[in-house]
Structures are given as C-alpha cells and as structure tokens.
Design a protein around this motif. Structure first.
Motif, PDB file in Angstrom:
ATOM      1  N   PRO A  74      51.337  57.267  67.454  1.00  0.00           N
ATOM      2  CA  PRO A  74      52.179  57.406  66.262  1.00  0.00           C
ATOM      3  C   PRO A  74      53.110  56.222  66.027  1.00  0.00           C
ATOM      4  CG  PRO A  74      52.132  59.468  67.465  1.00  0.00           C
ATOM      5  CD  PRO A  74      51.461  58.454  68.330  1.00  0.00           C
ATOM      6  N   CYS A  75      53.601  55.624  67.112  1.00  0.00           N
ATOM      7  CA  CYS A  75      54.485  54.462  66.958  1.00  0.00           C
ATOM      8  C   CYS A  75      53.712  53.232  66.502  1.00  0.00           C
ATOM      9  CB  CYS A  75      55.225  54.180  68.267  1.00  0.00           C
ATOM     10  SG  CYS A  75      56.503  55.406  68.663  1.00  0.00           S
ATOM     11  N   VAL A  76      52.474  53.092  66.967  1.00  0.00           N
ATOM     12  CA  VAL A  76      51.628  51.991  66.491  1.00  0.00           C
ATOM     13  C   VAL A  76      51.308  52.190  65.014  1.00  0.00           C
ATOM     14  CG1 VAL A  76      49.358  50.908  66.692  1.00  0.00           C
ATOM     15  CG2 VAL A  76      50.643  51.499  68.751  1.00  0.00           C
ATOM     16  N   LYS A 303      56.127  52.009  53.596  1.00  0.00           N
ATOM     17  CA  LYS A 303      55.772  52.230  54.990  1.00  0.00           C
ATOM     18  C   LYS A 303      56.512  51.262  55.915  1.00  0.00           C
ATOM     19  CE  LYS A 303      52.003  52.846  58.190  1.00  0.00           C
ATOM     20  NZ  LYS A 303      52.475  51.824  59.138  1.00  0.00           N
ATOM     21  N   LYS A 304      56.721  50.026  55.468  1.00  0.00           N
ATOM     22  CA  LYS A 304      57.495  49.071  56.266  1.00  0.00           C
ATOM     23  C   LYS A 304      58.916  49.592  56.480  1.00  0.00           C
ATOM     24  CE  LYS A 304      57.233  44.664  55.525  1.00  0.00           C
ATOM     25  NZ  LYS A 304      57.220  43.362  54.814  1.00  0.00           N
ATOM     26  N   GLU A 305      59.501  50.131  55.426  1.00  0.00           N
ATOM     27  CA  GLU A 305      60.842  50.702  55.537  1.00  0.00           C
ATOM     28  C   GLU A 305      60.831  51.913  56.460  1.00  0.00           C
ATOM     29  OE1 GLU A 305      63.892  53.137  52.616  1.00  0.00           O
ATOM     30  OE2 GLU A 305      62.648  51.552  51.739  1.00  0.00           O
ATOM     31  N   MET A 306      59.815  52.767  56.309  1.00  0.00           N
ATOM     32  CA  MET A 306      59.714  53.965  57.145  1.00  0.00           C
ATOM     33  C   MET A 306      59.481  53.594  58.606  1.00  0.00           C
ATOM     34  SD  MET A 306      59.954  57.231  56.720  1.00  0.00           S
ATOM     35  CE  MET A 306      59.400  57.690  55.087  1.00  0.00           C
ATOM     36  N   GLY A 307      58.743  52.529  58.854  1.00  0.00           N
ATOM     37  CA  GLY A 307      58.498  52.087  60.229  1.00  0.00           C
ATOM     38  C   GLY A 307      59.779  51.700  60.930  1.00  0.00           C
ATOM     39  N   SER A 308      60.655  51.020  60.206  1.00  0.00           N
ATOM     40  CA  SER A 308      61.943  50.645  60.781  1.00  0.00           C
ATOM     41  C   SER A 308      62.790  51.872  61.078  1.00  0.00           C
ATOM     42  CB  SER A 308      62.682  49.708  59.819  1.00  0.00           C
ATOM     43  OG  SER A 308      63.950  49.354  60.324  1.00  0.00           O
ATOM     44  N   ALA A 311      61.359  53.649  64.113  1.00  0.00           N
ATOM     45  CA  ALA A 311      61.720  52.952  65.351  1.00  0.00           C
ATOM     46  C   ALA A 311      63.132  53.320  65.781  1.00  0.00           C
ATOM     47  CB  ALA A 311      61.609  51.445  65.149  1.00  0.00           C
ATOM     48  N   SER A 312      64.070  53.346  64.853  1.00  0.00           N
ATOM     49  CA  SER A 312      65.456  53.703  65.188  1.00  0.00           C
ATOM     50  C   SER A 312      65.539  55.130  65.676  1.00  0.00           C
ATOM     51  CB  SER A 312      66.362  53.513  63.963  1.00  0.00           C
ATOM     52  OG  SER A 312      66.468  52.152  63.621  1.00  0.00           O
ATOM     53  N   LEU A 313      64.784  56.019  65.035  1.00  0.00           N
ATOM     54  CA  LEU A 313      64.783  57.429  65.424  1.00  0.00           C
ATOM     55  C   LEU A 313      64.283  57.593  66.858  1.00  0.00           C
ATOM     56  CD1 LEU A 313      63.537  60.265  63.137  1.00  0.00           C
ATOM     57  CD2 LEU A 313      62.517  60.034  65.388  1.00  0.00           C
ATOM     58  N   PRO A 322      63.216  67.644  63.205  1.00  0.00           N
ATOM     59  CA  PRO A 322      62.446  67.800  61.959  1.00  0.00           C
ATOM     60  C   PRO A 322      62.214  66.464  61.256  1.00  0.00           C
ATOM     61  CG  PRO A 322      64.189  69.461  62.091  1.00  0.00           C
ATOM     62  CD  PRO A 322      64.425  68.500  63.221  1.00  0.00           C
ATOM     63  N   LEU A 323      63.165  65.549  61.368  1.00  0.00           N
ATOM     64  CA  LEU A 323      63.024  64.257  60.705  1.00  0.00           C
ATOM     65  C   LEU A 323      61.851  63.469  61.276  1.00  0.00           C
ATOM     66  CD1 LEU A 323      63.988  62.163  58.699  1.00  0.00           C
ATOM     67  CD2 LEU A 323      65.644  61.352  60.413  1.00  0.00           C
ATOM     68  N   ARG A 324      61.688  63.491  62.601  1.00  0.00           N
ATOM     69  CA  ARG A 324      60.547  62.784  63.194  1.00  0.00           C
ATOM     70  C   ARG A 324      59.234  63.381  62.701  1.00  0.00           C
ATOM     71  NH1 ARG A 324      56.078  64.015  66.413  1.00  0.00           N
ATOM     72  NH2 ARG A 324      57.410  65.457  67.574  1.00  0.00           N
ATOM     73  N   LEU A 325      59.152  64.704  62.641  1.00  0.00           N
ATOM     74  CA  LEU A 325      57.937  65.354  62.166  1.00  0.00           C
ATOM     75  C   LEU A 325      57.641  64.977  60.716  1.00  0.00           C
ATOM     76  CD1 LEU A 325      58.444  68.918  63.699  1.00  0.00           C
ATOM     77  CD2 LEU A 325      56.795  67.197  64.445  1.00  0.00           C
TER      78      LEU A 325
END
Length: 407
Positions: A74-76, A303-308, A311-313, A322-325
């Motif tokens: 999921p992180c990749v 998606k670039k914004e969501m990836g950042s 990563a912080s989460l 719930p936010l990670r899900l």
C-alpha cells in the motif's frame, strides 16, 4: 498466579534490561515477543537470551510476507515518501508489530504490553497508537518513561544487567543504533549525531556500497506490475517479499538507495539518520514510472498530494484509523489499471529509465508527435489559449485602463 506482561523484544540491550526490571518492579511473568519483519541474523540466539534474562517464553512471529503484502505494497502504491526522502522502513513495520503484540497478549491473557522505545522517538507513538486502537483495555508500560526506570545510558543498563547476573556481549560504545527489516536498515548515533559530520560509510553501510565502489558496468532490470502490485523481476514471477530481496541485492551492489536526512520527528525535534533502502528505492521508482504513463493528469496530481498525506499518516503511527482506510481506498482505486512493464538500468547510485510499456498507457504517439496527427489539430490550441488566458487578459486591460503597472 502472577499477571502476565508481553514485552516487545528485539534482543538488544534495552529490552534485555527490561526483562529483569519488569520482574523486579511489577512482579510480572514476562513473555517476550519478537516480530520478524526480516531482521535476518539479529534473531540468532534470541530464545536462549530471553530465557537467560528471566522471560518465561519467547514467541518469534514470522510476518515477512504479511508485512510486504499488507503494509509495504500500500505504501508503494501510494508512493508514500516522508519529507521527500524517507521511504518509511521503520514506520511501516510498527503497526504490524503492535498488532502481533496484541494478538499474543490476548492469547496469553496478559494484562499489559511493554515496549522499550525511548521518550524522544517516534516508535513510542506508533506502538502505543496501535495498541490503543486494537486493545484499549490493555495497560501499556513504556519503560523509558516510567518513574521506576532509573537507567539513563547504555553503561547504566549494562551495570544493571550485571547486577542481576546477566552477562551479555554488549559494549557501551559499540555501534550505531540500527533498525532493520526486509525493506531497509536505518543508522543513527555516533558521528551522525552532529549534522556537520560526514557519515563514515566505510563502517556504516550494511546492505550495499557507495556509488563510488559500485561496478563500472550498469545492469538492466525489467519489472512487471499487475494493478499496482509487483509480480516479476527479469521475467521471473515472484511473491513480493522475494522481489524485495532480489532488488535489495541488485540495488545494494550498485549503490542505490542511500540517503542522509535530518527529519522532523512527531515529538517536535529534528533527528539525523542514514537509511539504506536499495530494493525499496528501485521498487518505488519503477512503480512511479508506470503510473506516469497510465494515470490521467488530474488523478495523478491528486494522488501525489494523497501520497504525501499517506506518508505523514504512516510516519505518525496512525495506521489503524478511519483516515488511513479512506486514503488507501482512494489509492487502490487508482491502481486498477497500473499494469505493465518497466525497464531501467542501475548504474552507480542511479536508476535510469530504459523503456516503459502498458496496455493502459495514455501516451498516444499520434497526438504527442511533433508531426500533425489525426487526433490533434495545432489550430485548436488558439481557441483554448484564448479561453485559458481570458482572466489574465481582462485584468491586464483593466489595469491598463487605470494607468496601473501590473508587475
């Protein structure tokens, strides 16, 4: 009957000292749990060591495939990189470790879980947020923050162990503070504590070499992905954990994935560390190369914004939220068509593109070519630019009318 405590056990000096400390100060039966995320030789002799220190038993839980499939992938897919450099090697493993600690605590009927993370680091947050989310009824003992913990250095911990009849091969000035799993190895301490010092790579590196010592000849690598999941390397189908192992060997040989970072910890301080992530760096880059061919502009930007954010989460230990899900659900939706082949060349610390293909590629040569194609008329751009720049032109006209200079 004594109450039981489950101890997150690595076999290092801190957790070695914690075993007699728990028995002496709380009269617990101590059950050690080592969660194997790919620590390799660090697991050698752990059971004998734990029992010699007073533990009643040791669980060694092999979670390497679960770690790779359920946490690394999921992180990749998110392209999750903290502060533009850190590939979250330690951060990704902590929620899984917390999950396994809770599972063993439930199995053993333990009333408490103890960890040896210091009061200055991120791991205390990651462990405890995971435990609170999964087992809010279980007591958490953070040894380094407990009033009964009087040791404040490696020397004092060694003396404490000796006083309790524990003689183990630890030295006070031995080495870097390291964390290792199948994804990476981190290094902190010694000369790295001063950002003015250059890392002593000769003694520091474990998984690879510096680019200067890499071979003079590059190495071509081909990878395939299906729905954002890596499935093969150089034509050989493998599970994710074996792909990471293979890429670690290749990347380490060519000096890939060594970073020196001063990062912002969750607790507010800055810390300096060197991370080796050879296979992970290759895997992330290959995935990104495929995505840039497949995702449309708006999805790619979000998606670039969501990836950042993802990563912080993960860095902050908020995996079981719930936010990670919700964020992961968005990311998984973007991966439906991330299928294809990526070829690149490894050369002295660099990952050099050598061709990317996908049945879902949005790259259309007829449109993108400098020659006029059937799907694009150069004259169409004139009307688009007129509309796209209309607000700029209207404002400029108004400023000109008022005698104002724009810039």
């Amino acid at each position: 009957m004594k109450e039981k405590v489950v101890l997150a056990y690595s076999g290092g000096l801190d957790t070695t000292a914690i075993i007699p400390w728990l028995k002496e100060n709380f009269d617990y039966e101590v059950i050690c749990v080592c969660v194997d995320c790919g620590q390799e030789e660090e697991l050698d002799g752990l059971e004998e060591r734990a029992k010699a220190c007073g533990a009643s038993k040791l669980y060694i839980e092999n979670v390497i495939d679960e770690f790779c499939d359920e946490y690394v992938v999921p992180c990749v897919q998110a392209n999750a990189v903290y502060e533009n450099k850190y590939l979250l090697g330690t951060s990704m493993a902590r929620p899984l470790i917390a999950k396994k600690l809770v599972e063993i605590a439930r199995k053993e009927g333990a009333t408490a879980i103890c960890h040896g993370a210091t009061g200055k680091g991120n791991d205390q947050i990651r462990f405890e947020l995971g435990i609170k989310a999964l087992a809010p009824d279980i007591r958490i003992i953070a040894a380094w923050r407990n009033d009964k913990w009087t040791m404040d250095s490696r020397e004092s911990e060694i003396e404490y162990c000796k006083a309790h009849g524990i003689h183990l091969p630890f030295s006070a000035d031995s080495s870097y503070s390291r964390d290792r799993n199948i994804w990476h190895i981190s290094h902190e301490g010694l000369e790295l504590e001063n950002p003015a010092n250059e890392p002593n790579y000769e003694h520091l590196l474990v998984l690879g070499v510096t680019p200067e010592k890499a071979p003079e000849e590059g190495e071509y690598v081909t990878m395939t992905f299906e729905k954002g999941v890596p499935v093969s390397v150089n034509g050989k189908a493998m599970k994710v954990s074996d792909i990471i192992r293979t890429l670690n060997e290749m990347g380490g040989r060519h000096g890939i994935g060594i970073i020196d970072i001063v990062e912002n910890r969750v607790v507010g301080m800055k810390s300096r560390g060197v991370y080796e992530t050879p296979g992970g760096t290759i895997l992330m880059e290959a995935h990104q190369q495929l995505e840039e061919l497949i995702l449309d502009r708006d999805t790619y930007a979000l998606k670039k914004e969501m990836g950042s954010r993802f990563a912080s989460l993960v860095y902050e230990g908020k995996w079981f939220t719930p936010l990670r899900l919700a964020e992961q659900a968005f990311i998984e939706e973007t991966q439906k068509y991330v299928t294809g082949e990526v070829k690149f060349r490894l050369y002295k610390g660099n990952i050099i593109k050598a061709g990317t293909t996908s049945p879902y590629s949005l790259y259309n040569e007829s449109i993108a070519s400098f020659t006029t194609g059937d799907l694009y008329d150069h004259h169409d751009a004139e009307g688009f630019i007129n509309l796209f720049g209309l607000s700029c032109k209207v404002r400029a006209m108004k400023m000109q009318e008022q005698g104002e200079n724009l810039f």
